[in-house]
Design an enzyme around this catalytic site. Structure first.
Site, PDB file in Angstrom:
ATOM      1  N   LYS A   1      17.378  71.230  40.771  1.00 37.22           N
ATOM      2  CA  LYS A   1      18.140  70.414  41.731  1.00 37.22           C
ATOM      3  C   LYS A   1      17.256  69.766  42.803  1.00 37.22           C
ATOM      4  CE  LYS A   1      22.627  72.664  41.231  1.00 37.22           C
ATOM      5  NZ  LYS A   1      23.738  73.312  41.928  1.00 37.22           N
TER       6      LYS A   1
ATOM      7  N   ASP B   1      28.692  68.792  44.875  1.00 37.67           N
ATOM      8  CA  ASP B   1      29.236  70.115  45.215  1.00 37.67           C
ATOM      9  C   ASP B   1      30.136  70.066  46.454  1.00 37.67           C
ATOM     10  OD1 ASP B   1      28.270  71.642  43.134  1.00 37.67           O
ATOM     11  OD2 ASP B   1      26.432  72.229  44.180  1.00 37.67           O
TER      12      ASP B   1
END
Ligand SMILES: NC(=O)c1ccc[n+]([C@@H]2O[C@H](COP(=O)([O-])OP(=O)(O)OC[C@H]3O[C@@H](n4cnc5c(N)ncnc54)[C@H](OP(=O)(O)O)[C@@H]3O)[C@@H](O)[C@H]2O)c1
Length: 280
Positions: free
Chosen positions: A71, A107
């Site tokens: 990420k 997210d």
């Protein structure tokens, strides 16, 4: 529908990735929306990310979900970042826009959408406490602040990480040490466990805070979804709080990715059902 010469490809990259729920989730959504898309999982070790992104361009892969350990590195390697991904320095979704790789982080938006859909809870003007300061916690802190939360208190074992996470909420971010957090937890409208405590294989029995702080009128979320019910969820529920596990956020952050890639509204019921089926 069966893949054909015109089928568009999306995938998740990570390591390990074979346990990922994303292929079932996204394929169920593509099918329900009648889209000629398919979704697979690619095991990509840490050293292989750069090549994987070259491959994405070369093969015209339309979208990638990005998971551990990529990420942070992906944020440095894509061509462009959304403002949210840039502020977080982390990417969990890449869209291939005519050969330009754009990094997103879904997210936080997925989490806020899951609160609205599940509990009718909007963060504006609310007091929020986030336990943890890792990747998931950081995306929540930023999203809650952006959604107008009155304050976002970060409680984490490692103080330096807590300070960096709280800074994402600007002057509405505050750090409190775990041992001193009970009154903030009691006063909070929203409490989220974004630590790994409770996750299978990490610390399945530990509670990240004193269960006496939970009460009616609170929203309590545990981002853990393996197992589906943690000790923390049981304690918060016993205290009278409205509780949710990590499944709604998982489905909603995937739904945001689906919409980024396809431009089509996500079939939310189908995605929730696919996660529930996969997790039993
Ligand atoms: N539902 C969803 O869609 C979703 C999405 C992402 C993540 N998650 C879940 O969220 C959790 C965190 O994920 P992440 O990616 O943010 O992980 P991460 O970056 O590795 O961060 C882990 C966090 O947990 C804390 N922690 C770990 N073990 C602890 C312990 N024994 N006691 C107290 N604190 C502890 C760490 O504290 P230190 O900083 O002190 O090390 C850190 O704040 C995981 O359970 C993950 O499955 C769920």
């Amino acid at each position: 529908m069966a893949p054909s010469g015109t089928t568009r490809l999306a995938a998740v990259i990570g390591s390990p990735v074979r346990h990922s729920l994303s292929p079932r989730l996204h394929n169920a959504a593509f099918e329900a929306a009648g889209l000629d898309w398919t979704y697979v999982a690619f095991e990509v070790p840490a050293a292989g990310l750069r090549d994987a992104l070259v491959g994405m361009r070369a093969l015209g892969i339309a979208g990638l979900s990005v998971t551990t350990p990529h990420k942070d590195d992906a944020a440095a390697l894509v061509d462009d970042l959304t403002p949210t991904a840039a502020r977080l320095g982390a990417v969990n979704c890449i869209a291939n826009v005519d050969g330009v790789l754009v990094g997103h982080n879904t997210d936080g938006e997925g989490f806020v959408r899951s609160l609205v859909a599940g509990a009718g809870f909007t963060p504006a003007g609310r007091r929020c406490v986030v336990l943890g300061a890792g990747g998931a916690a950081r995306s929540l802190v930023l999203a809650l602040a952006d959604a107008g939360a009155d304050e976002v208190v970060v409680v984490n074992r490692t103080v330096g990480r807590a300070e960096r996470a709280a800074a994402l909420a600007g002057d509405r971010g505050r750090v409190v040490a775990p041992a001193l957090a009970d009154s903030d937890l009691f006063d909070a409208d929203l409490v989220v466990n974004a630590t790994s405590v409770g996750m299978e294989g990490v610390d399945a029995h530990g509670l990240p805070c004193d269960p006496a702080v939970f009460h009616e009128g609170q929203i309590v979320v545990d981002l853990v979804y393996r197992p589906l019910v943690t000790n923390w969820i049981v304690e918060a529920s016993a205290g009278g709080a409205w509780v949710a596990n990590g499944v709604p956020m998982l489905a909603h952050q995937a739904a945001v990715q689906f919409e980024i890639w396809t431009g089509v509204p996500a079939p939310m019921d189908v995605m929730m059902a696919a996660v529930a089926d996969s997790l039993g």
